[in-house]
Design a protein around this motif. Structure first.
Motif, mmCIF file in Angstrom:
data_model
loop_
_atom_site.group_PDB
_atom_site.id
_atom_site.type_symbol
_atom_site.label_atom_id
_atom_site.label_comp_id
_atom_site.label_asym_id
_atom_site.label_seq_id
_atom_site.Cartn_x
_atom_site.Cartn_y
_atom_site.Cartn_z
ATOM 1 N N GLY A 37 32.966 16.876 16.867
ATOM 2 C CA GLY A 37 33.809 17.894 17.456
ATOM 3 C C GLY A 37 34.437 18.794 16.401
ATOM 4 N N LEU A 38 34.909 19.952 16.845
ATOM 5 C CA LEU A 38 35.492 20.969 15.981
ATOM 6 C C LEU A 38 36.946 21.230 16.360
ATOM 7 C CD1 LEU A 38 32.517 23.442 16.371
ATOM 8 C CD2 LEU A 38 33.046 22.252 14.234
ATOM 9 N N VAL A 39 37.621 21.984 15.534
ATOM 10 C CA VAL A 39 38.904 22.564 15.924
ATOM 11 C C VAL A 39 38.563 23.911 16.554
ATOM 12 C CG1 VAL A 39 41.175 23.328 15.170
ATOM 13 C CG2 VAL A 39 40.049 21.406 14.008
ATOM 14 N N ALA A 52 41.752 20.203 18.594
ATOM 15 C CA ALA A 52 40.924 19.400 17.698
ATOM 16 C C ALA A 52 40.180 18.359 18.525
ATOM 17 C CB ALA A 52 41.782 18.722 16.630
ATOM 18 N N LEU A 53 38.880 18.548 18.686
ATOM 19 C CA LEU A 53 38.068 17.666 19.517
ATOM 20 C C LEU A 53 37.433 16.578 18.657
ATOM 21 C CD1 LEU A 53 36.270 20.367 21.695
ATOM 22 C CD2 LEU A 53 38.204 18.926 22.363
ATOM 23 N N VAL A 54 37.712 15.335 19.005
ATOM 24 C CA VAL A 54 37.153 14.193 18.284
ATOM 25 C C VAL A 54 36.201 13.447 19.219
ATOM 26 C CG1 VAL A 54 37.650 12.002 17.134
ATOM 27 C CG2 VAL A 54 39.196 13.956 16.833
ATOM 28 N N GLY A 55 34.955 13.380 18.838
ATOM 29 C CA GLY A 55 33.977 12.675 19.654
ATOM 30 C C GLY A 55 34.160 11.173 19.566
ATOM 31 N N VAL A 56 34.455 10.540 20.694
ATOM 32 C CA VAL A 56 34.589 9.086 20.729
ATOM 33 C C VAL A 56 33.338 8.430 21.314
ATOM 34 C CG1 VAL A 56 37.107 9.158 20.828
ATOM 35 C CG2 VAL A 56 35.787 9.182 22.956
ATOM 36 N N ALA A 57 32.382 9.248 21.708
ATOM 37 C CA ALA A 57 31.084 8.772 22.191
ATOM 38 C C ALA A 57 30.111 9.920 22.051
ATOM 39 C CB ALA A 57 31.168 8.306 23.646
ATOM 40 N N LEU A 106 36.044 9.417 30.511
ATOM 41 C CA LEU A 106 36.083 10.193 29.271
ATOM 42 C C LEU A 106 36.411 11.652 29.538
ATOM 43 C CD1 LEU A 106 35.715 9.873 26.266
ATOM 44 C CD2 LEU A 106 33.264 10.242 26.546
ATOM 45 N N THR A 107 35.786 12.227 30.558
ATOM 46 C CA THR A 107 36.069 13.625 30.908
ATOM 47 C C THR A 107 37.484 13.772 31.451
ATOM 48 O OG1 THR A 107 33.730 13.895 31.470
ATOM 49 C CG2 THR A 107 35.238 15.604 32.211
ATOM 50 N N PHE A 235 45.719 20.402 10.317
ATOM 51 C CA PHE A 235 45.728 21.376 11.418
ATOM 52 C C PHE A 235 46.940 21.091 12.303
ATOM 53 C CE2 PHE A 235 41.303 20.474 10.224
ATOM 54 C CZ PHE A 235 40.845 21.746 9.899
ATOM 55 N N PRO A 236 48.143 21.384 11.831
ATOM 56 C CA PRO A 236 49.355 20.964 12.549
ATOM 57 C C PRO A 236 49.534 21.593 13.913
ATOM 58 C CG PRO A 236 49.899 22.450 10.737
ATOM 59 C CD PRO A 236 48.445 22.109 10.592
ATOM 60 N N ASP A 237 48.866 22.727 14.181
ATOM 61 C CA ASP A 237 49.032 23.390 15.472
ATOM 62 C C ASP A 237 47.968 23.002 16.480
ATOM 63 O OD1 ASP A 237 47.051 24.605 13.991
ATOM 64 O OD2 ASP A 237 47.484 26.636 14.703
ATOM 65 N N ALA A 238 47.127 22.023 16.141
ATOM 66 C CA ALA A 238 46.003 21.665 17.017
ATOM 67 C C ALA A 238 46.183 20.253 17.578
ATOM 68 C CB ALA A 238 44.684 21.752 16.246
ATOM 69 N N PRO A 239 46.463 20.110 18.878
ATOM 70 C CA PRO A 239 46.502 18.778 19.478
ATOM 71 C C PRO A 239 45.148 18.085 19.341
ATOM 72 C CG PRO A 239 47.350 20.445 20.988
ATOM 73 C CD PRO A 239 46.728 21.181 19.846
ATOM 74 N N VAL A 240 45.168 16.784 19.106
ATOM 75 C CA VAL A 240 43.936 16.003 18.949
ATOM 76 C C VAL A 240 43.530 15.458 20.314
ATOM 77 C CG1 VAL A 240 42.870 14.010 17.835
ATOM 78 C CG2 VAL A 240 44.517 15.416 16.570
ATOM 79 N N VAL A 241 42.298 15.762 20.702
ATOM 80 C CA VAL A 241 41.828 15.401 22.037
ATOM 81 C C VAL A 241 40.498 14.656 21.925
ATOM 82 C CG1 VAL A 241 41.053 16.300 24.254
ATOM 83 C CG2 VAL A 241 42.982 17.383 23.075
ATOM 84 N N PRO A 242 40.413 13.441 22.463
ATOM 85 C CA PRO A 242 39.121 12.728 22.476
ATOM 86 C C PRO A 242 38.139 13.431 23.399
ATOM 87 C CG PRO A 242 40.965 11.245 22.929
ATOM 88 C CD PRO A 242 41.486 12.634 23.047
ATOM 89 N N CYS A 243 36.856 13.416 23.028
ATOM 90 C CA CYS A 243 35.857 14.085 23.851
ATOM 91 C C CYS A 243 34.507 13.396 23.709
ATOM 92 C CB CYS A 243 35.729 15.563 23.460
ATOM 93 S SG CYS A 243 34.898 15.835 21.884
#
Length: 306
Positions: A37-39, A52-57, A106-107, A235-243
């Motif tokens: 994932g990207l910011v 901030a998208l973090v791939g958990v799968a 997940l979605t 990236f302090p202005d970007a919430p981290v979101v699992p995706c």
């Protein structure tokens, strides 16, 4: 630090052998982080803040080859449907009848995490998916990026047949690639394709090695928290979101070494930049690359103290 040389061709000689060697030595990894994932800016309608998208799968993959043999002949005496017409009808049925989608856990987690950044009416809708789920699924289906998060996708990527304008083709081949979301399986997708095509004249064979979807890594442990803190520092202005990672990565070779496998590229990109990977004039702005260096340096430093 592992640097593979053949991820784009499957990773069989690079990541697969490295992971097997580590496993043979009894190595257990606290966590694994690979590309993913990207910011992103502007990915979600109505969301102005970067996410901030973090791939958990990550999705699995299946490539099917459709073959049709025909008698051929002269174009002045064509059948009602030539071999190309028959195969074209088959791939059209596949495109019009994708695998069933829907908002899985997940979605749902992704939507609920992004909801606070959206307008009030959208927040209310996403907070009540038990009621608004069908409407949200329909809206997502109209956006290729969001639709890929909620279903196994179907992509007809190659088709060939015929050698001359006045000769009926005697062999037609099409290639269809499916990216399989967690919850579906290779066998289920293969059966879906067979039932959807429903034409005994067409032979279906599997091309390459299919890949099942990955396990889903946890977001409530120390490994994810460590990654989340590092992202927030850079990236302090970007919430981290699992995706869900919709493509494949070398990380699939490391599942047996750690349950904590994550996929994140520390690149902040807008809509115009997200089309560049694998595209014409692929590049990164220098400032984006500098942020990535800061991220990895910080991740390594903090890992040494944890």
């Amino acid at each position: 630090l592992f640097f593979g040389h053949d991820e784009e061709t499957g990773g069989a000689e690079g990541a697969a052998r490295a992971a097997a060697l580590l496993e043979s030595r009894g190595i257990h990894l606290a966590w694994v982080i690979d590309e993913g994932g990207l910011v992103v800016d502007g990915m979600f309608p109505g969301v102005e803040a970067p996410i901030a998208l973090v791939g958990v799968a990550e999705k699995g993959s299946l490539t099917l080859q459709l073959d049709l043999q025909a008698a051929g002949g002269h174009s002045s005496l064509p059948p009602r449907h030539t071999a190309i017409g028959v195969v074209a009808s088959a791939v059209t049925r596949l495109e019009r009848n994708p695998m069933p989608g829907g908002i899985d856990d997940l979605t749902r987690n992704l939507l609920e995490s992004v909801a606070p950044e959206m307008s009030l009416p959208v927040r209310v809708g996403l907070a009540n998916l038990w009621l608004t789920g069908p409407l949200v699924e329909a809206v997502m289906a109209e956006n290729p990026v969001l639709d890929a998060l909620q279903r196994t996708t179907t992509a007809v990527t190659m088709i060939e047949g015929g050698v001359k304008a006045n000769v009926l083709p005697s062999h037609v081949r099409a290639i269809v690639n499916f990216r399989i979301r967690p919850g579906d399986t290779v066998d289920a997708v293969r059966e879906h394709a067979r039932e959807t095509i429903a034409d005994d004249r067409i032979t279906l064979t599997t091309e390459g090695t299919p890949r099942e979807p990955s396990p889903v890594s946890p977001t409530d442990g120390a490994a994810f928290a460590h990654l989340e803190r590092t992202i927030e520092e850079v990236f302090p202005d970007a919430p981290v979101v699992p995706c869900l990672m919709i493509a494949g990565t070398d990380s699939r070779n490391f599942y047996r070494l750690s349950p904590n496998v994550y996929r994140f590229n520390p690149f902040r990109l807008g809509p115009e930049s997200r089309t560049l990977p694998h595209g014409t004039d692929e590049r990164l702005p220098v400032a984006v690359l500098a942020d990535a260096v800061r991220f990895y340096a910080r991740l390594i430093e903090s890992s040494g103290r944890s």
